[in-house]
Design a protein around this motif. Structure first.
Motif, PDB file in Angstrom:
ATOM      1  N   LEU A  13       0.841  -1.204   0.000  1.00  0.00           N
ATOM      2  CA  LEU A  13       0.000   0.000   0.000  1.00  0.00           C
ATOM      3  C   LEU A  13       0.876   1.254   0.000  1.00  0.00           C
ATOM      4  CD1 LEU A  13      -2.778   1.370   0.235  1.00  0.00           C
ATOM      5  CD2 LEU A  13      -2.534   1.196   2.708  1.00  0.00           C
ATOM      6  N   ARG A  14       1.922   1.264   0.839  1.00  0.00           N
ATOM      7  CA  ARG A  14       2.806   2.429   0.895  1.00  0.00           C
ATOM      8  C   ARG A  14       3.471   2.658  -0.457  1.00  0.00           C
ATOM      9  NH1 ARG A  14       6.161   1.118   4.898  1.00  0.00           N
ATOM     10  NH2 ARG A  14       4.605   1.813   6.373  1.00  0.00           N
ATOM     11  N   GLU A  15       3.945   1.598  -1.085  1.00  0.00           N
ATOM     12  CA  GLU A  15       4.581   1.748  -2.400  1.00  0.00           C
ATOM     13  C   GLU A  15       3.596   2.313  -3.420  1.00  0.00           C
ATOM     14  OE1 GLU A  15       7.811   1.341  -3.229  1.00  0.00           O
ATOM     15  OE2 GLU A  15       8.085   1.097  -1.079  1.00  0.00           O
ATOM     16  N   ALA A  20       1.874   6.830  -6.693  1.00  0.00           N
ATOM     17  CA  ALA A  20       0.804   7.701  -7.175  1.00  0.00           C
ATOM     18  C   ALA A  20       1.089   9.163  -6.810  1.00  0.00           C
ATOM     19  CB  ALA A  20      -0.542   7.253  -6.595  1.00  0.00           C
ATOM     20  N   TRP A  21       1.646   9.395  -5.614  1.00  0.00           N
ATOM     21  CA  TRP A  21       1.972  10.762  -5.197  1.00  0.00           C
ATOM     22  C   TRP A  21       3.076  11.337  -6.072  1.00  0.00           C
ATOM     23  CZ3 TRP A  21      -0.206  14.354  -2.323  1.00  0.00           C
ATOM     24  CH2 TRP A  21       0.551  15.438  -1.868  1.00  0.00           C
ATOM     25  N   ALA A  29      -7.853  11.567  -4.837  1.00  0.00           N
ATOM     26  CA  ALA A  29      -7.824  10.695  -6.018  1.00  0.00           C
ATOM     27  C   ALA A  29      -7.070   9.395  -5.724  1.00  0.00           C
ATOM     28  CB  ALA A  29      -7.175  11.428  -7.187  1.00  0.00           C
ATOM     29  N   ILE A  30      -5.967   9.500  -4.987  1.00  0.00           N
ATOM     30  CA  ILE A  30      -5.209   8.294  -4.619  1.00  0.00           C
ATOM     31  C   ILE A  30      -6.050   7.401  -3.716  1.00  0.00           C
ATOM     32  CG2 ILE A  30      -3.154   7.450  -3.401  1.00  0.00           C
ATOM     33  CD1 ILE A  30      -1.773  10.074  -4.238  1.00  0.00           C
ATOM     34  N   PRO A  54      12.246   9.873  -1.491  1.00  0.00           N
ATOM     35  CA  PRO A  54      12.110  11.073  -2.330  1.00  0.00           C
ATOM     36  C   PRO A  54      10.757  11.176  -3.025  1.00  0.00           C
ATOM     37  CG  PRO A  54      13.630   9.503  -3.329  1.00  0.00           C
ATOM     38  CD  PRO A  54      13.305   8.982  -1.972  1.00  0.00           C
ATOM     39  N   ARG A  55      10.054  10.054  -3.152  1.00  0.00           N
ATOM     40  CA  ARG A  55       8.736  10.112  -3.801  1.00  0.00           C
ATOM     41  C   ARG A  55       7.703  10.810  -2.934  1.00  0.00           C
ATOM     42  NH1 ARG A  55       7.804   3.949  -4.719  1.00  0.00           N
ATOM     43  NH2 ARG A  55       8.691   4.013  -2.637  1.00  0.00           N
ATOM     44  N   ALA A  56       7.960  10.929  -1.632  1.00  0.00           N
ATOM     45  CA  ALA A  56       6.991  11.534  -0.714  1.00  0.00           C
ATOM     46  C   ALA A  56       7.267  13.006  -0.469  1.00  0.00           C
ATOM     47  CB  ALA A  56       7.015  10.775   0.613  1.00  0.00           C
TER      48      ALA A  56
END
Length: 170
Positions: A13-15, A20-21, A29-30, A54-56
């Protein structure tokens, strides 16, 4: 009883949330896409930021994005150069003093800060895994701790009892 997610499900779920973020999705939307609540998505984003993924990364709105209007009279100005923050040298000084054997109140007095601030710096460094922020616990083989001795001596003064330490015995 509400079913809990397994560690593998939480990781998946976190991935998905972080991917998506990073792709530019919005919280709602996510959440709709993944079938979870907005607060769950926000929690996973916070966890990603805590893990320094870094994606967050935070997103900042700027003039030209929806909902914000650029001021008409001001021209964009380059930000002023700020002096380097003192947090890192202060943190290093606290951790070096802790590694040298000083305690929180003594570090606070010497560096001109509250002792709780010094203890908080050590605690956070310990969470990050800094070897200088090792936990110091009293070794029972060395006899009673300073705190225990003070407590027993206070009780002896207050109630008139005799305190005998094990190392005092013949």
């Amino acid at each position: 009883m509400k079913a809990r997610r397994t560690r593998a499900e939480v990781a998946a779920l976190r991935e998905a949330v972080l991917d998506a973020w990073a792709a530019g999705g919005r919280l709602a939307a996510i959440a709709d896409t993944l079938g979870v609540t907005v607060s769950t998505v926000a929690r996973e984003l916070r966890e990603g930021r805590r893990r320094r993924d870094p994606r967050a990364a935070f997103r900042y709105r700027c003039a030209g994005s929806r909902g914000i209007k650029a001021p008409a009279t001001r021209l964009p100005v380059a930000p002023k150069a700020r002096p380097a923050l003192k947090a890192r040298p202060r943190r290093e000084a606290v951790l070096d003093a802790w590694a040298a054997g000083m305690d929180g109140p003594e570090i606070g007095r010497r560096l001109g800060m509250r002792w709780k601030t010094a203890s908080m710096i050590v605690h956070r460094a310990r969470r990050r895994g800094d070897p200088r922020a090792h936990r110091r616990q009293h070794d029972p083989a060395d006899g009673p701790s300073k705190w225990t001795r003070q407590t027993l001596e206070r009780a002896a003064r207050r109630y008139g009892v005799t305190v005998i330490y094990s190392e005092d015995r013949p």
